[in-house]
Design a protein around this motif. Structure first.
Motif, PDB file in Angstrom:
ATOM      1  N   TYR A  30       8.497  23.169  24.333  1.00  0.00           N
ATOM      2  CA  TYR A  30       8.149  21.582  24.591  1.00  0.00           C
ATOM      3  C   TYR A  30       7.674  21.200  25.712  1.00  0.00           C
ATOM      4  O   TYR A  30       7.448  19.964  26.191  1.00  0.00           O
ATOM      5  CB  TYR A  30       9.362  20.694  24.128  1.00  0.00           C
ATOM      6  N   THR A  31       7.949  22.019  26.949  1.00  0.00           N
ATOM      7  CA  THR A  31       7.576  21.665  28.331  1.00  0.00           C
ATOM      8  C   THR A  31       6.036  22.290  28.648  1.00  0.00           C
ATOM      9  O   THR A  31       5.575  21.745  29.676  1.00  0.00           O
ATOM     10  CB  THR A  31       8.609  22.430  29.165  1.00  0.00           C
ATOM     11  N   PHE A  32       5.413  23.013  27.815  1.00  0.00           N
ATOM     12  CA  PHE A  32       4.153  23.373  27.904  1.00  0.00           C
ATOM     13  C   PHE A  32       3.725  24.369  29.100  1.00  0.00           C
ATOM     14  O   PHE A  32       2.591  24.430  29.244  1.00  0.00           O
ATOM     15  CB  PHE A  32       3.210  21.965  27.741  1.00  0.00           C
ATOM     16  N   PHE A  33       5.141  24.801  29.830  1.00  0.00           N
ATOM     17  CA  PHE A  33       4.531  25.673  30.922  1.00  0.00           C
ATOM     18  C   PHE A  33       4.290  27.029  30.651  1.00  0.00           C
ATOM     19  O   PHE A  33       4.367  27.442  29.465  1.00  0.00           O
ATOM     20  CB  PHE A  33       5.681  25.593  31.882  1.00  0.00           C
ATOM     21  N   SER A  34       3.784  27.782  31.539  1.00  0.00           N
ATOM     22  CA  SER A  34       3.506  29.254  31.019  1.00  0.00           C
ATOM     23  C   SER A  34       3.447  30.097  32.374  1.00  0.00           C
ATOM     24  O   SER A  34       2.885  31.201  32.366  1.00  0.00           O
ATOM     25  CB  SER A  34       1.899  29.176  30.636  1.00  0.00           C
ATOM     26  N   CYS A  35       4.504  29.979  33.103  1.00  0.00           N
ATOM     27  CA  CYS A  35       4.808  30.998  33.961  1.00  0.00           C
ATOM     28  C   CYS A  35       6.420  31.137  34.088  1.00  0.00           C
ATOM     29  O   CYS A  35       7.103  30.105  33.939  1.00  0.00           O
ATOM     30  CB  CYS A  35       4.264  30.516  35.326  1.00  0.00           C
ATOM     31  N   VAL A  36       6.744  32.331  34.705  1.00  0.00           N
ATOM     32  CA  VAL A  36       8.495  32.694  34.852  1.00  0.00           C
ATOM     33  C   VAL A  36       8.873  31.685  35.708  1.00  0.00           C
ATOM     34  O   VAL A  36       9.893  31.243  35.712  1.00  0.00           O
ATOM     35  CB  VAL A  36       8.375  33.892  35.339  1.00  0.00           C
ATOM     36  N   GLU A  37       7.926  31.502  36.937  1.00  0.00           N
ATOM     37  CA  GLU A  37       8.631  30.568  37.688  1.00  0.00           C
ATOM     38  C   GLU A  37       9.147  28.999  37.393  1.00  0.00           C
ATOM     39  O   GLU A  37      10.160  28.761  37.674  1.00  0.00           O
ATOM     40  CB  GLU A  37       7.429  30.289  39.054  1.00  0.00           C
ATOM     41  N   ASP A  38       8.211  28.385  36.489  1.00  0.00           N
ATOM     42  CA  ASP A  38       8.683  27.306  36.097  1.00  0.00           C
ATOM     43  C   ASP A  38       9.806  27.546  35.066  1.00  0.00           C
ATOM     44  O   ASP A  38      10.930  26.500  35.163  1.00  0.00           O
ATOM     45  CB  ASP A  38       7.721  26.811  35.186  1.00  0.00           C
ATOM     46  N   LEU A  39      10.134  28.616  34.563  1.00  0.00           N
ATOM     47  CA  LEU A  39      11.284  28.848  33.682  1.00  0.00           C
ATOM     48  C   LEU A  39      12.363  29.140  34.495  1.00  0.00           C
ATOM     49  O   LEU A  39      13.705  28.661  34.360  1.00  0.00           O
ATOM     50  CB  LEU A  39      11.076  30.091  32.898  1.00  0.00           C
TER      51      LEU A  39
END
Length: 830
Positions: free
Chosen positions: A410-419
């Motif tokens: 639901y956040t649409f991010f795609s990198c480990v850093e954002d996680l």
């Protein structure tokens, strides 16, 4: 006298017997024929009984014993012969001498033949006393005889061939195939089994469906039935396993396919022996998770089944719907629907079947349904695909992993850093104490989701992607179970906020690329923990916007165009506020993309004693500069970094190399760094390199490459040295380690360097230089004579793929012959 009597008897035997025997047959022919009729009736009754048993056995699916079938054939032949003989009896009533005398010759022949047939009938009757007429058949898997359901896509052909090659390898006895739910694993392994049987790799190929909750008895029974073994239902599992084990050990070439493995499965408890020189089985497993195959089942080789490409997806869709989709407006709608199916067969097939021969309006409605999935339950044409993916989600191990999947969805991010950032803010990670631990956990969670085929690989280990269909499932689950409101690129633009009742229960709001309007005053979201807004249009944030968000933990306004900021926020900083220094518990400070930030007040950084990660790699900080009329130092010094004892990650730009102090002891503690020293650097995109050091001297100054600098970066992966006039070689003779982690090396504008590696004075017999180096760029090195001097091990330069050499006029050979012979995998750029 005795001799005379014996001779007389013998003479009588030879003279009288030929006369008496025919006469006897003539006298007994009626008796013999009657006896033959009686025995024939008995044989017919016996035949009828056996035929009944045979028919009953066939109806039950049993095979008929070969000797029983042969007996029935013999019986039919004998009965036909006997009935013909009886019919010939009428001829025996014919009389000779004008009816005055019976035809003795005919009676003799019939009687003699009847006696012979009686013996044959009685013998057959005795042979027909069977203990049993049938046997349990071993039915071959029906899919072994047909290719129906398997389409020979190019993307599948190579995988199929690799699996067959692995199965033919004597060293492999357990092989795995994994991929997301509905990707076509079962169809693929069945085709593998069919071809393996056809190519005589195996004499028998059988399969058993395992499922989420394996029933050992059921698996045992299914395998046993397919090899013709009877297992007593009341027997204990261990007894059944023992019998199955002994039976399978006698098989020399058998493949067992265990489909849909979800966790550890004890093959020994089932009774499956793995193949060895004395026989046994080879096992082919399918699972949704690579971890299940690698970690829980110890498969020796695993194969990934990916989604179909555009051409293949269209081909499959067309096969299911027919040529009608090639016509007019329907084709454009069908094309979009196929794209929405994201190459997932379990989505393509049911949707295509559901829409076949339907009106255009129904196709359009299905497309809209795909693009705006239900926020409650999975319904309509997408139900099968969604339910399959939800099943994978439900089986994820632990709430931490499930929440991670939903968060990414639901956040649409795609990198480990954002996680990492979102996860830390939301308290997602369990039992972690440092950012380094949290980063490792984030990588682990992403890898687990990739192994479960709910995420796909990105360009580097830091990136990943999620299929749109999978994301729709994640969003739907998050909306249903966590009251998440998430919108991205809606077909019908979202122009207004949810109603008040919805906002009161929302735990997360994620708006990406939306045309949403200005938020209302009195925005009451007491349960809200996550808020991320990214809009196409400019957005005005009211001053009291956050007053109703008492539980907010993560706020993301990245790259959003705000018309006016609330009093609580600031942007486009040129100077970092001194109050930041009061955040003594701060662990991460991210000032990336602050391109106008030039001033950090003195002692602010050194006050952040708990800081673990610092990112200021794109900020032109004036390190150590003095300003003000009284000469007081106004800007931070790089020496302050030495006070950050917990620092593990650093991205920094030092434009003036004179500001770099000699003592940078914290270098040794860094696990990730991107240090750019000198002017005119382009920071560039993230490329998966964790440890990068670039040094460029622009005004003739020299920085000594001593233990305090380069040699403190032994884990470096990317090194650029530009304009260092006193450097004679990169690897010193006294060191001998030779940058074991370095993947990319660039050396420019150095007129004094004579050789890249010099090991003549090294105490070790042979030095290993650059064992992981992949790219080597040498430019404007006018005195470079050799790449290497001195002994080097065979592992040196063994990964090198790309070489570019420019302006190195004295360099005659790139590598000496002894190394060049070992290098056949690189191609020079120039």
């Amino acid at each position: 006298m005795e001799i005379v009597i014996s001779v007389a008897a013998k003479v009588a035997e030879y003279l009288v017997a030929p006369i008496i025997h025919p006469f006897t047959y003539c006298c007994t022919y009626k008796t013999n024929l009657e006896k033959l009729k009686n025995e024939l009736e008995k044989l017919k009754i016996a035949r009828a009984s056996v035929e009944y048993k045979v028919e009953d056995s066939r109806n039950k699916g049993y095979g008929i014993q070969q000797h029983v079938e042969e007996w029935l054939i013999s019986v039919d032949n004998v009965i036909n012969e006997v009935e013909t003989l009886i019919e010939d009896k009428e001829k025996s009533n014919s009389r000779c001498l004008k009816g005055l005398c019976p035809n003795l010759k005919t009676r003799y022949q019939l009687s003699k033949k009847a006696e012979r047939e009686v013996n044959a009938v009685v013998g057959l009757h005795e042979k027909g006393r069977f203990d049993g007429v049938s046997f349990r058949t071993v039915p071959e898997e029906t899919w072994l005889k047909s290719t129906q359901g398997f389409m020979h896509f190019e993307s599948r052909k190579s995988t199929l061939k690799e699996i067959l090659n692995a199965l033919s390898n004597r060293n492999f006895n357990m092989i795995g195939v994994y991929g997301m739910g509905g990707i076509g694993k079962t169809t693929l392994v069945k085709e593998v089994g069919r071809q393996a049987k056809e190519n005589n790799l195996f004499e028998k190929v059988i399969s058993s469906h395992v499922s989420q909750t394996p029933q050992i008895k059921n698996i045992q029974g299914e395998i046993a039935e397919k090899i013709g073994l009877e297992l007593a239902e009341q027997s204990h599992e261990t007894v059944r396993a023992g019998r199955l084990l002994e039976r399978l050990k006698r098989e020399t070439k058998i493949l067992i396919i265990l489909d849909d493995i979800w966790g550890s499965l004890d093959l020994e408890a089932i009774g499956i022996p793995l193949a060895d020189d004395n026989g046994g089985c080879k096992v082919l497993l399918t699972a949704r998770s690579q971890d299940v195959l690698s970690c829980k089942m110890d498969c020796q080789q695993n194969f990934f089944v990916d989604v179909l490409n555009e051409k293949e997806a269209w081909s499959l869709f067309k096969k299911m719907t027919g040529d009608c989709i090639e016509n007019g407006e329907l084709k454009s709608v069908a094309t979009e629907i196929v794209k929405e199916c994201a190459g997932l067969p379990i989505a393509i097939v049911p949707v295509a079947r559901a829409l076949r021969n339907k009106r255009l309006s129904e196709w359009k409605d299905a497309l809209l349904e795909f693009r705006r999935p239900s926020l409650r339950n999975f319904t309509g044409t997408t139900q099968v695909a969604y339910k399959s993916i939800e099943l994978s989600y439900n089986h994820l191990n632990g709430e931490e992993l499930k929440k991670t999947f939903l968060l990414i969805g639901y956040t649409f991010f795609s990198c480990v850093e954002d996680l990492l950032y979102y996860g830390m803010g939301l308290g997602l990670f369990q039992n972690i104490n440092t950012l380094e631990e949290a980063r490792d956990r984030a990588h682990t969670l992403v890898d687990k989701l990739k192994n479960s085929c709910l995420l796909l690989d990105g360009e580097t280990s830091e990136w990943f992607s999620m299929h749109d269909v999978v994301r729709d499932v994640a969003r739907s689950i998050a909306s249903r179970d966590q009251h998440v409101f998430a919108v991205e690129n809606e077909v019908v633009p979202l122009t207004s906020w949810p109603d008040k009742d919805t906002l009161k229960v929302c735990t997360a709001i994620s708006l990406k690329n939306s045309n949403i309007s200005e938020p209302p005053q009195g925005f009451e979201c007491p349960q809200l923990k996550f808020l991320c807004i990214g809009c196409h249009a400019s957005l005005r944030i009211p001053d009291k916007f956050f007053s109703g968000m008492i539980g907010l933990r993560v706020l993301d306004f990245t790259q959003m165009h705000l018309l006016a900021l609330p009093s609580s926020l600031g942007s486009n900083m040129q100077k970092l506020v001194e109050e930041i220094g009061r955040l003594t518990q701060l662990r991460l400070l991210d000032l990336r993309r602050c391109y106008r930030l030039r001033v950090i007040p003195a002692n602010v950084i050194s006050s952040l004693s708990r800081l673990e990660e610092l990112y200021i790699g794109e900020s032109p900080i004036m390190w150590g500069k003095v300003g003000g009329v009284d000469g007081e130092r106004r800007n931070a010094s790089l020496d302050e970094l030495n006070n950050l004892s917990k620092l593990t990650s650093l991205e920094i730009l030092i434009q003036d190399e004179k500001a770099l102090p000699r003592d940078l002891s914290f270098f040794k503690m860094l696990q990730r760094y991107r240090k750019l020293i000198g002017d005119s650097w382009e920071y560039g995109a993230r490329d998966g390199i964790s440890r990068k050091f670039k040094l460029k001297l622009t005004n003739g100054d020299n920085i000594c490459l001593n233990e305090g600098h380069i040699m403190q970066l032994k884990g470096i992966e990317d090194l650029t040295l530009d304009g260092l006039p006193d450097m004679k070689s990169v690897i010193y003779g006294s060191d001998g380690e030779g940058f074991p982690q370095l993947k990319r090396l660039q050396i420019r504008r150095n007129g004094n360097i004579v050789r890249l590696v010099d090991t003549m004075d090294c105490t070790a017999a042979r030095t290993t230089a650059f064992p992981l180096l992949e790219s080597l760029f040498l430019e404007d090195l006018g005195n470079l004579e050799k790449i290497c001097r001195g002994p080097l091990s065979a592992e040196s330069f063994c990964k090198l793929k790309n070489i570019r050499v420019e302006g190195c006029d004295k360099l005659k050979n790139v590598f000496p012959v002894t190394i060049g012979k070992l290098k056949n995998n690189f191609s020079p750029s120039k």
